[in-house]
Structure formats: C-alpha cells, structure tokens
Scaffold this motif. Structure first.
Motif, PDB file in Angstrom:
ATOM      1  N   UNK A  90     -14.672  -1.937   7.667  1.00 53.08           N
ATOM      2  CA  UNK A  90     -14.239  -2.841   9.050  1.00 53.08           C
ATOM      3  C   UNK A  90     -13.561  -1.540   9.900  1.00 53.08           C
ATOM      4  N   UNK A 143      -5.622   0.851  26.566  1.00 50.24           N
ATOM      5  CA  UNK A 143      -5.457   1.872  25.378  1.00 50.24           C
ATOM      6  C   UNK A 143      -6.871   2.720  25.439  1.00 50.24           C
ATOM      7  N   UNK A 168      -4.084   3.592   8.976  1.00 51.05           N
ATOM      8  CA  UNK A 168      -3.190   3.088   9.704  1.00 51.05           C
ATOM      9  C   UNK A 168      -2.891   3.897  10.836  1.00 51.05           C
ATOM     10  N   UNK A 223       0.736  -1.271  -0.037  1.00 48.91           N
ATOM     11  CA  UNK A 223       0.023  -0.022  -0.022  1.00 48.91           C
ATOM     12  C   UNK A 223       0.789   1.153  -0.089  1.00 48.91           C
ATOM     13  N   UNK A 254       1.533   3.583  14.816  1.00 47.47           N
ATOM     14  CA  UNK A 254       2.239   2.315  15.049  1.00 47.47           C
ATOM     15  C   UNK A 254       2.105   1.387  13.782  1.00 47.47           C
ATOM     16  N   UNK A 255       1.541   1.865  12.679  1.00 47.87           N
ATOM     17  CA  UNK A 255       1.251   1.229  11.669  1.00 47.87           C
ATOM     18  C   UNK A 255       0.069  -0.081  11.673  1.00 47.87           C
ATOM     19  N   UNK A 256      -0.488   0.012  12.639  1.00 49.32           N
ATOM     20  CA  UNK A 256      -1.630  -1.053  12.911  1.00 49.32           C
ATOM     21  C   UNK A 256      -2.963  -0.424  12.165  1.00 49.32           C
ATOM     22  N   UNK A 257      -3.783  -1.352  11.565  1.00 45.91           N
ATOM     23  CA  UNK A 257      -4.705  -0.940  11.109  1.00 45.91           C
ATOM     24  C   UNK A 257      -6.054  -0.460  11.739  1.00 45.91           C
ATOM     25  N   UNK A 263      -4.205   5.003   3.474  1.00 42.64           N
ATOM     26  CA  UNK A 263      -2.934   4.197   2.463  1.00 42.64           C
ATOM     27  C   UNK A 263      -4.041   3.452   1.459  1.00 42.64           C
ATOM     28  N   UNK A 297     -11.684  -1.163  13.799  1.00 44.44           N
ATOM     29  CA  UNK A 297     -11.127  -1.900  15.072  1.00 44.44           C
ATOM     30  C   UNK A 297     -10.087  -0.780  15.722  1.00 44.44           C
ATOM     31  N   UNK A 298     -10.251  -1.242  17.078  1.00 39.10           N
ATOM     32  CA  UNK A 298      -9.376  -0.649  17.932  1.00 39.10           C
ATOM     33  C   UNK A 298      -8.299  -1.793  18.604  1.00 39.10           C
ATOM     34  N   UNK A 299      -8.718  -3.036  18.234  1.00 38.34           N
ATOM     35  CA  UNK A 299      -7.729  -4.163  18.534  1.00 38.34           C
ATOM     36  C   UNK A 299      -8.585  -4.914  19.650  1.00 38.34           C
ATOM     37  N   UNK A 300      -8.312  -6.162  19.710  1.00 35.12           N
ATOM     38  CA  UNK A 300      -9.084  -7.075  20.685  1.00 35.12           C
ATOM     39  C   UNK A 300      -8.418  -6.806  22.044  1.00 35.12           C
ATOM     40  N   UNK A 301      -7.364  -6.008  22.132  1.00 29.87           N
ATOM     41  CA  UNK A 301      -6.482  -6.030  23.520  1.00 29.87           C
ATOM     42  C   UNK A 301      -6.589  -4.786  23.951  1.00 29.87           C
TER      43      UNK A 301
END
Ligand SMILES: [Zn+2]
Lengths: 220, 116
Positions: free
Chosen positions: B26, B38, B97, B1, B100-103, B83, B28-32
């Motif tokens: 989609x 956070x 992103x 990308x 931190x480069x996280x989706x 991106x 998301x802020x992440x399952x964790x």
C-alpha cells in the motif's frame, strides 16, 4: 420522541466538525444512533509519535470510537463492517437497504451525514449518497431532515451559506474530549490546535472553527 | 514498530523464499492531500492478500530502505521503508512513516491471509 441518526463511514467522522452538535442533542435527552461504515483500516495517521500498525489500527480505532461514543452520549452504535476506501464500490442499493432498515426502525427526525459530493473522501460521498437514497425511499411526509456536512473548499460557493450554524461553546470540553479519544487520528491535530490557541494571531480563528459547526440541509 | 534492522528483515525474506505468501502492499498520501494543498491530488494504491511466491527477496539501501521481490513472472517493489516488526502472529510488517509519523507506505508479508 425525537431521534437523531448519524451515518458516517469512519470512526472520527462523528466527532470532527460534528461532536458538539451531537453532544447538544444527547445533553437535551435526544437519543443519537450512530451507523459507522468501516473501522478506518487505511487511515494514514498512526498517532504522534506513531503507535499503531496497519494491522492493529482497526482494533485501536474501534476502541477509540466506542470511547468517543461514551463521551458524546451515543448509546446505540452500529457497525456496518465495510472496509475503508471501498464504500463507493459496494452495491449502492444494498447499502441503502441497510440504512433504510434503520430509518424504518428508528424514524429519526434528523439524519446527519456528509453532503453528497462535498465529503472530499470517496467513502464520505459513497455513504452519504446511499443515505440520501435510503431517505428518498420513505414517503415524503416521513423523511427526516438531512444535515449534510460539506467539507470541500468550495462548499459555500457551490451550496451557499450553511443552513445551520450551531454554537457548541457550552459543550466544547466534551467535543475536545471526543477528539482526544480518537487518539491515533487526532494527536497531530490536537498538538497543532493547542499550539495555535497559544498564538494570539491564530487563537480566534481556531476557536471559531471549534465552536461553530456548520450543516447544509440536503433537500429530498 | 521500531527502526528497520536490515539484516533481520533479510533473514525473514530468505526464510520465506519460494513459499506461497500473502502480500499487503500500500502507498498513500492521504485522502485529504489535495484539500490541504499538500499535493495536487490524493494518491493511494493497495493490494490486500495478493498471493505471491518469490525466488529472490532483497532489502536494500541505508534508510529509508527498499525491498524488491523477484518472482517468476514479475516484481514487487517498495520504497521509503523506515520501520518494521514481526508481529505476534508471525507476520512481517514493514512501513514507511513521514516526519509527522503518518504512514506513507506499507509492505507486509504473511503465511496466512490478512483479515478482511
Ligand atoms: Zn472520514
């Protein structure tokens, strides 16, 4: 003949917090079979800097999983073909059927999975519930010991101290190699770990976390 | 990308206007997220292979970007897009992103269903 069966929903679950224990088994000649539920299609980590897209991620993660298995000495990998974040919505009986089939085939002495309701990720709990359900279908005398990974903040408060604490120092390099193999998921984390290892204030805590793997036995 | 080129995406949106498409949307802020403090809770929503047809599709903003698809009976909206790429199968993949480069968000359109 001893045999270990690991049942986890995502590529990397077998590695983070557990790779050392698995490596100790395979090093001792005990075969480990891994059932992996999904390909982690919806992971948020895409590498750092990111190199995966939402559409390439499953292929990349399957390759990473196969690499990690090779590093850990897991020779038997079985994919359930489920989809990330949907495990808890599958028919639990049907999931248990698939796990029960493998339990009867391998007669493992130990089953590694998340500790139900302490997996944090809904997929972790969905698959660990199905695993416990499958184990409970076996006659008491044939049931393997369930090593549950509890990763909730209140794990010790709720479950007490872990039943098993494995010092995996002697296979730490193998563990780190498996973590690195899950590159799309671990690059950011490894960067932080390596930074913390240089920091005298954080070094000991990070090393302890890496070297000590904790499990709670789920009593059936 | 690569970093979003607004005009290039607008060209694709214009080309596909009025035709049946498959949508992956989609966020998301992440399952964790909650475990790592956070945010107070994990939040995620996704639709895979929603069948849609829009009468007007627009990309807006100066980065991060927004996309809005106006349909006969409703809207599709995505915000925080950074991106994009047209992949080898001719699908429009757009994502946002974080630092931190996280989706954080994915917005994808395809003329054929996305694999399950
Ligand atoms: Zn997981």
């Amino acid at each position: 003949m001893e045999h270990v069966l690991a049942v986890f929903p995502h590529p990397d679950d077998e590695t983070f917090g557990k790779a050392g224990t698995i490596a100790l088994y395979t090093k001792a000649g005990i075969p480990v079979t891994l059932i992996c539920g999904t390909l982690g299609q919806l992971g948020r980590n895409m590498g750092k800097p990111f190199f995966a897209t939402r559409e390439t991620l499953p292929t990349i993660r399957e390759k990473e999983l196969r690499d990690a298995c090779a590093i850990l000495g897991i020779k038997d990998l079985r994919l359930l073909g489920l989809r990330d974040k949907t495990v808890e919505f599958e028919d639990p009986e049907a999931l248990a059927d698939r796990i029960e089939t493998v339990l009867r085939e391998l007669s493992p002495s130990v089953v590694m999975t998340y500790y139900p309701e302490h997996g944090v990720h809904p997929d972790h709990d969905g698959l660990s519930r199905a695993t416990v359900h499958a184990v409970k279908r076996l006659p008491q005398a044939q049931r393997p010991v369930i090593y549950g990974s509890a990763v909730t903040k209140n794990a010790v408060e709720a479950l007490g101290s872990p039943d098993i604490v494995n010092d995996v120092s002697e296979v730490l390099e193998i563990k780190l190699a498996a973590m690195r193999a899950h590159r799309s998921q671990s690059e950011a984390m490894m960067e932080k770990i390596e930074r913390d290892l240089q920091d005298p204030k954080k070094k000991e805590k990070v090393e302890q976390t890496l070297k000590m793997e904790r499990f709670w036995i789920y009593r059936t | 990308m690569e970093a979003i080129q607004r005009e290039a995406i607008q060209t694709v949106l214009d080309k596909w206007q009025g035709q049946p498409l498959y949508l992956h949307l989609e966020t998301t802020n992440g399952a964790y997220a909650a475990l790592r403090s956070e945010s107070p809770m994990a939040v995620c929503a996704y639709i895979r292979n929603g069948k849609i047809r829009y009468e007007r599709g627009t990309i807006a903003g100066t980065g991060p970007y927004r996309i809005g698809l106006k349909m006969e009976d409703g809207w599709v909206y995505a915000e925080g897009l950074t991106d994009w790429e047209m992949d080898s199968q001719g699908r429009l993949l757009v994502a946002g992103h974080d630092s931190e480069g996280r989706l954080a968000i994915a917005f994808e359109l395809s003329e054929t269903p996305f694999p399950m």
